[in-house]
Design a protein around this motif. Structure first.
Motif, mmCIF file in Angstrom:
data_model
loop_
_atom_site.group_PDB
_atom_site.id
_atom_site.type_symbol
_atom_site.label_atom_id
_atom_site.label_comp_id
_atom_site.label_asym_id
_atom_site.label_seq_id
_atom_site.Cartn_x
_atom_site.Cartn_y
_atom_site.Cartn_z
ATOM 1 N N GLU A 1 0.815 -1.213 0.000
ATOM 2 C CA GLU A 1 0.000 0.000 0.000
ATOM 3 C C GLU A 1 0.848 1.264 0.000
ATOM 4 O OE1 GLU A 1 -2.807 -0.078 3.188
ATOM 5 O OE2 GLU A 1 -3.466 -2.132 2.773
ATOM 6 N N GLN A 2 2.153 1.143 0.009
ATOM 7 C CA GLN A 2 3.037 2.302 0.025
ATOM 8 C C GLN A 2 3.292 2.778 -1.402
ATOM 9 O OE1 GLN A 2 6.584 1.345 2.272
ATOM 10 N NE2 GLN A 2 5.408 0.446 3.963
ATOM 11 N N ASP A 3 3.509 4.068 -1.542
ATOM 12 C CA ASP A 3 3.806 4.678 -2.846
ATOM 13 C C ASP A 3 5.334 4.726 -2.985
ATOM 14 O OD1 ASP A 3 4.242 6.318 -5.043
ATOM 15 O OD2 ASP A 3 2.537 7.632 -4.588
ATOM 16 N N SER A 4 5.919 3.735 -3.628
ATOM 17 C CA SER A 4 7.375 3.617 -3.685
ATOM 18 C C SER A 4 8.019 4.759 -4.452
ATOM 19 C CB SER A 4 7.767 2.270 -4.303
ATOM 20 O OG SER A 4 7.217 2.124 -5.593
ATOM 21 N N GLU A 5 7.380 5.243 -5.511
ATOM 22 C CA GLU A 5 7.978 6.338 -6.283
ATOM 23 C C GLU A 5 8.007 7.618 -5.454
ATOM 24 O OE1 GLU A 5 6.116 6.859 -10.039
ATOM 25 O OE2 GLU A 5 6.635 4.839 -10.773
ATOM 26 N N ARG A 6 6.904 7.895 -4.770
ATOM 27 C CA ARG A 6 6.875 9.079 -3.916
ATOM 28 C C ARG A 6 7.879 8.943 -2.774
ATOM 29 N NH1 ARG A 6 1.785 11.229 -0.210
ATOM 30 N NH2 ARG A 6 2.871 13.077 0.642
ATOM 31 N N LEU A 7 8.021 7.731 -2.243
ATOM 32 C CA LEU A 7 8.957 7.480 -1.145
ATOM 33 C C LEU A 7 10.382 7.826 -1.566
ATOM 34 C CD1 LEU A 7 9.791 6.349 1.610
ATOM 35 C CD2 LEU A 7 9.714 4.045 0.606
ATOM 36 N N VAL A 8 10.800 7.388 -2.750
ATOM 37 C CA VAL A 8 12.162 7.665 -3.217
ATOM 38 C C VAL A 8 12.353 9.167 -3.423
ATOM 39 C CG1 VAL A 8 13.799 7.329 -5.105
ATOM 40 C CG2 VAL A 8 12.494 5.385 -4.209
ATOM 41 N N ARG A 9 11.329 9.832 -3.972
ATOM 42 C CA ARG A 9 11.430 11.282 -4.166
ATOM 43 C C ARG A 9 11.597 11.990 -2.830
ATOM 44 N NH1 ARG A 9 7.100 10.584 -7.824
ATOM 45 N NH2 ARG A 9 5.667 11.506 -6.293
ATOM 46 N N GLU A 10 10.820 11.558 -1.819
ATOM 47 C CA GLU A 10 10.912 12.187 -0.495
ATOM 48 C C GLU A 10 12.287 11.976 0.131
ATOM 49 O OE1 GLU A 10 6.444 12.389 1.477
ATOM 50 O OE2 GLU A 10 8.033 11.241 2.441
ATOM 51 N N ILE A 11 12.806 10.759 0.010
ATOM 52 C CA ILE A 11 14.121 10.474 0.582
ATOM 53 C C ILE A 11 15.187 11.350 -0.060
ATOM 54 C CG2 ILE A 11 15.929 8.710 0.813
ATOM 55 C CD1 ILE A 11 13.682 6.619 1.083
ATOM 56 N N ARG A 12 15.089 11.533 -1.401
ATOM 57 C CA ARG A 12 16.059 12.376 -2.098
ATOM 58 C C ARG A 12 15.894 13.833 -1.695
ATOM 59 N NH1 ARG A 12 17.097 10.342 -8.207
ATOM 60 N NH2 ARG A 12 18.358 12.229 -8.077
ATOM 61 N N ASP A 13 14.642 14.283 -1.534
ATOM 62 C CA ASP A 13 14.409 15.674 -1.143
ATOM 63 C C ASP A 13 14.909 15.933 0.282
ATOM 64 O OD1 ASP A 13 13.252 16.155 -3.574
ATOM 65 O OD2 ASP A 13 11.184 15.972 -2.859
ATOM 66 N N ALA A 14 14.709 14.940 1.150
ATOM 67 C CA ALA A 14 15.091 15.122 2.556
ATOM 68 C C ALA A 14 16.597 15.105 2.731
ATOM 69 C CB ALA A 14 14.452 14.033 3.415
ATOM 70 N N GLY A 15 17.278 14.278 1.962
ATOM 71 C CA GLY A 15 18.726 14.168 2.138
ATOM 72 C C GLY A 15 19.061 13.785 3.572
ATOM 73 N N GLU A 16 19.779 14.673 4.270
ATOM 74 C CA GLU A 16 20.196 14.396 5.643
ATOM 75 C C GLU A 16 19.271 15.028 6.683
ATOM 76 O OE1 GLU A 16 24.299 15.435 6.147
ATOM 77 O OE2 GLU A 16 24.851 14.663 4.169
ATOM 78 N N ASP A 17 18.150 15.637 6.220
ATOM 79 C CA ASP A 17 17.288 16.368 7.148
ATOM 80 C C ASP A 17 16.576 15.454 8.145
ATOM 81 O OD1 ASP A 17 18.025 18.674 5.904
ATOM 82 O OD2 ASP A 17 16.158 18.930 4.755
ATOM 83 N N THR A 18 16.441 14.170 7.849
ATOM 84 C CA THR A 18 15.740 13.256 8.763
ATOM 85 C C THR A 18 16.699 12.559 9.733
ATOM 86 O OG1 THR A 18 15.938 11.443 7.174
ATOM 87 C CG2 THR A 18 13.931 12.792 7.070
ATOM 88 N N LEU A 19 17.960 12.975 9.719
ATOM 89 C CA LEU A 19 18.974 12.261 10.497
ATOM 90 C C LEU A 19 19.374 13.046 11.740
ATOM 91 C CD1 LEU A 19 21.296 11.176 7.532
ATOM 92 C CD2 LEU A 19 19.270 10.000 8.442
ATOM 93 N N SER A 20 19.788 12.313 12.751
ATOM 94 C CA SER A 20 20.399 12.904 13.941
ATOM 95 C C SER A 20 21.844 12.448 14.014
ATOM 96 C CB SER A 20 19.660 12.477 15.208
ATOM 97 O OG SER A 20 18.398 13.111 15.296
ATOM 98 N N VAL A 21 22.731 13.387 14.361
ATOM 99 C CA VAL A 21 24.164 13.102 14.427
ATOM 100 C C VAL A 21 24.654 13.444 15.827
ATOM 101 C CG1 VAL A 21 26.427 13.600 13.443
ATOM 102 C CG2 VAL A 21 24.382 13.647 11.977
ATOM 103 N N THR A 22 25.286 12.481 16.496
ATOM 104 C CA THR A 22 25.791 12.718 17.856
ATOM 105 C C THR A 22 27.208 12.172 17.977
ATOM 106 O OG1 THR A 22 24.782 10.637 18.577
ATOM 107 C CG2 THR A 22 23.533 12.644 18.965
ATOM 108 N N PRO A 23 28.065 12.836 18.753
ATOM 109 C CA PRO A 23 29.421 12.309 18.963
ATOM 110 C C PRO A 23 29.384 11.087 19.872
ATOM 111 C CG PRO A 23 29.069 14.280 20.275
ATOM 112 C CD PRO A 23 27.856 14.124 19.420
#
Length: 557
Positions: free
Chosen positions: A133-155
């Protein structure tokens, strides 16, 4: 804003050496399809590498076995094969890159709180809808648009225990399957110890005639007179007796027919058919070979095989010791078995300590040779004699030294020592003072004691100074505290060549304590290690039965 590292270097818009489109094509080739987790993983690796200075050699940690390890292996020199990538299947979509030398690094994870602006990514990552039921094409577009914005980075800093270089160490050949494996895994490889992904027995459709044993010659019992039987036959009278009513090579008489029928026998195996051939070993020969290879100093096979089994008995009294790892490896071989009393139990001369046999009447030569290869390094059973120690008992306690209460420790310790053939040659009562304890121990050593047992003074109370007094007397190589109840605050160590055991006050109340587990080992000359003490934890809880039956119970087993 420029996309740069903390050191001012530009970060390319792509992923690693690839453009985003090229990276997705590489994923398809390497992974089989353009998995969203691998696309996200590419951005995660890019974010982590931004925090690794140029020229620094780094290793990687991955907290999931799903998809993400492939991104690390595609975009960094770190792979599972070279040992620079370690996978800890914690179930978290996170990775870390860190300096090989210092352990300093950075951890990157997908942050669920940052997925709000990327609904299709949130649905995929949190499994809010089935995949269909997931929209795979939209999912890939979102991942590319988000880039690193959905990530958390900690030392992070890596635990030094997880930075040790991977080493296979010594290599052994598994006696069960014949494969080479790291010797540190034990007497057999991990696959043969139950971790193999393969079925242990063939599928029924793959079983060929003869796989389950040789074809044997059987006759109806009424036709058996005059013929020799090929194995012992057991008769059981419930609650009365169990034993061989007929033995191998016995000639059946006409009078035996009724007895066989009363035992429920309608047919019997007899000699006269084709010889099974050299690829089969009779149960008696197999059991006797096993028993002879298993026995070491102080034990021996008890006579010829009976009912296909050979018992092993103690040739002397002492401490029964089992190579538990190799006993387990032996029992991993198909169609053989060996069972024994628990290791480190005290046994009497003539007592049965183990038994072995083959399961089928005829054992396949392949399995016989596998079993014997487990036994090739040497025996797995032995009985170590208990030395006759000259024991000094040092009772600590100001209230006892002042005569305020009666000493009941010394009789308890003496009874246990005498039971094992040693003698108490010196007994002292000293107050709860470090100097008094140290002086008492030194005096006993001067009197020729080679084993000193101290009582009480081992708890956390401020007046309990026995351990400190022992240290003043030269105690070394000692362990204080062990996973046994009662007796958690027991102590074991040495002063020069003199062995020392500290018995806590619980020995006054409980008939059996950690002291009962330690004393036989010490008298048998076994050096107690931290591993030995840790192994006591399983079975180290006394049931506190109203009527103590130790050692005929599970305590210390």
């Amino acid at each position: 804003m420029r996309n740069t590292t903390p050191w001012g270097e530009d970060i390319p818009e792509g992923i690693g050496p690839y453009s985003v489109d090229e990276y997705i094509d590489v994923i398809r080739t390497f992974h089989g399809f353009a998995a969203p987790g691998l696309i996200v993983g590419g951005y995660m690796v890019r974010a982590a590498r931004r925090h690794i200075p140029a020229g620094v050699l780094f290793d990687a940690v991955c907290e999931t076995a799903w998809c993400l390890p492939d991104a690390i292996q595609l975009l960094t020199p770190c792979t599972v094969g070279n040992g620079w990538l370690r996978i800890y299947p914690l179930g978290v979509y996170a990775l870390a890159l860190y300096d090989k030398e210092t352990g300093r690094g950075v951890r990157v994870s997908v942050d669920p709180k940052k997925l709000v602006d990327y609904p299709e990514t949130e649905i995929w990552f949190l499994k809010k809808k089935p995949k269909r039921e997931q929209d795979s094409e939209r999912l890939v577009r979102e991942i590319r648009d988000a880039g690193e914005d959905t990530l958390s980075v900690t030392p992070v800093y890596l635990d030094p225990r997880h930075m040790a270089r991977r080493s296979k160490g010594e290599v052994a050949v598994c006696p069960v399957c014949g494969d080479a494996y790291p010797a540190r895994d034990g007497a057999a490889c991990r696959g043969c110890r139950g971790e193999s992904p393969y079925l242990a027995t063939p599928h029924p459709s793959d079983i060929s005639p003869g796989d389950e044993g040789p074809t044997l010659f059987s006759v109806p019992v009424e036709d058996a007179p005059g013929k020799r039987i090929v194995h012992d036959m057991t008769r059981i009278v419930p609650g009365v007796s169990k034993g061989p009513a007929f033995v191998r090579d016995q000639v059946i008489s006409s009078g035996d027919v009724c007895r066989l029928q009363s035992m429920g026998r309608r047919t019997v195996y007899v000699s006269g058919g084709d010889d099974p051939g050299p690829e089969w070993i009779h149960e008696d020969e197999a059991a006797l070979s096993f028993a002879r290879a298993m026995v070491g100093d102080g034990v021996e096979p008890e006579g010829p095989p009976s009912e296909g089994k050979v018992n092993i008995r103690a040739r002397r009294s002492g401490l029964f010791v089992v190579d538990v790892d190799r006993l387990g490896a032996f029992n991993l071989v198909p169609n053989v078995m060996a069972a024994s009393r628990r290791s480190y139990g005290v046994v009497g001369e003539g007592g049965i300590v183990a038994g072995t046999r083959a399961i089928p009447l005829y054992l396949a030569l392949e399995h016989f040779e596998q079993a014997m290869s487990v036994l090739d390094p040497g025996p797995i059973f032995l009985v170590r004699p208990l030395r006759r120690a000259r024991v000094g008992v040092l009772v600590t306690g100001t209230e006892i030294a002042q005569g305020l209460i009666e000493d009941r420790f010394e009789p308890v310790v003496t009874a246990k020592v005498v039971e094992y053939g040693s003698e108490v040659v010196s007994s002292r009562v000293v107050p709860d003072e470090r100097k008094a304890v140290a002086d008492g121990v030194k005096a006993m050593i001067q009197e020729g004691c080679d084993l000193i047992v101290t009582t009480a003074g081992l708890s956390v109370d401020p007046d309990d100074l026995t351990r400190k007094g022992l240290l003043d007397a030269g105690l070394s190589d000692y362990f204080y505290g062990m996973p046994v109840l009662p007796g958690a605050m027991s102590l074991v160590g040495v002063i020069g060549d003199v062995e020392v055991v500290g018995v806590p006050a619980c020995a006054l109340f409980h008939k059996t304590t950690a002291f009962d587990l330690l004393l036989p080992r010490i008298l048998a000359g076994i050096t107690v290690t931290r591993h030995d003490l840790a192994s006591l934890s399983h079975g180290g809880l006394c049931h506190n039965c109203k009527f103590c039956t130790y050692p005929k119970c599970s305590f210390g087993d």
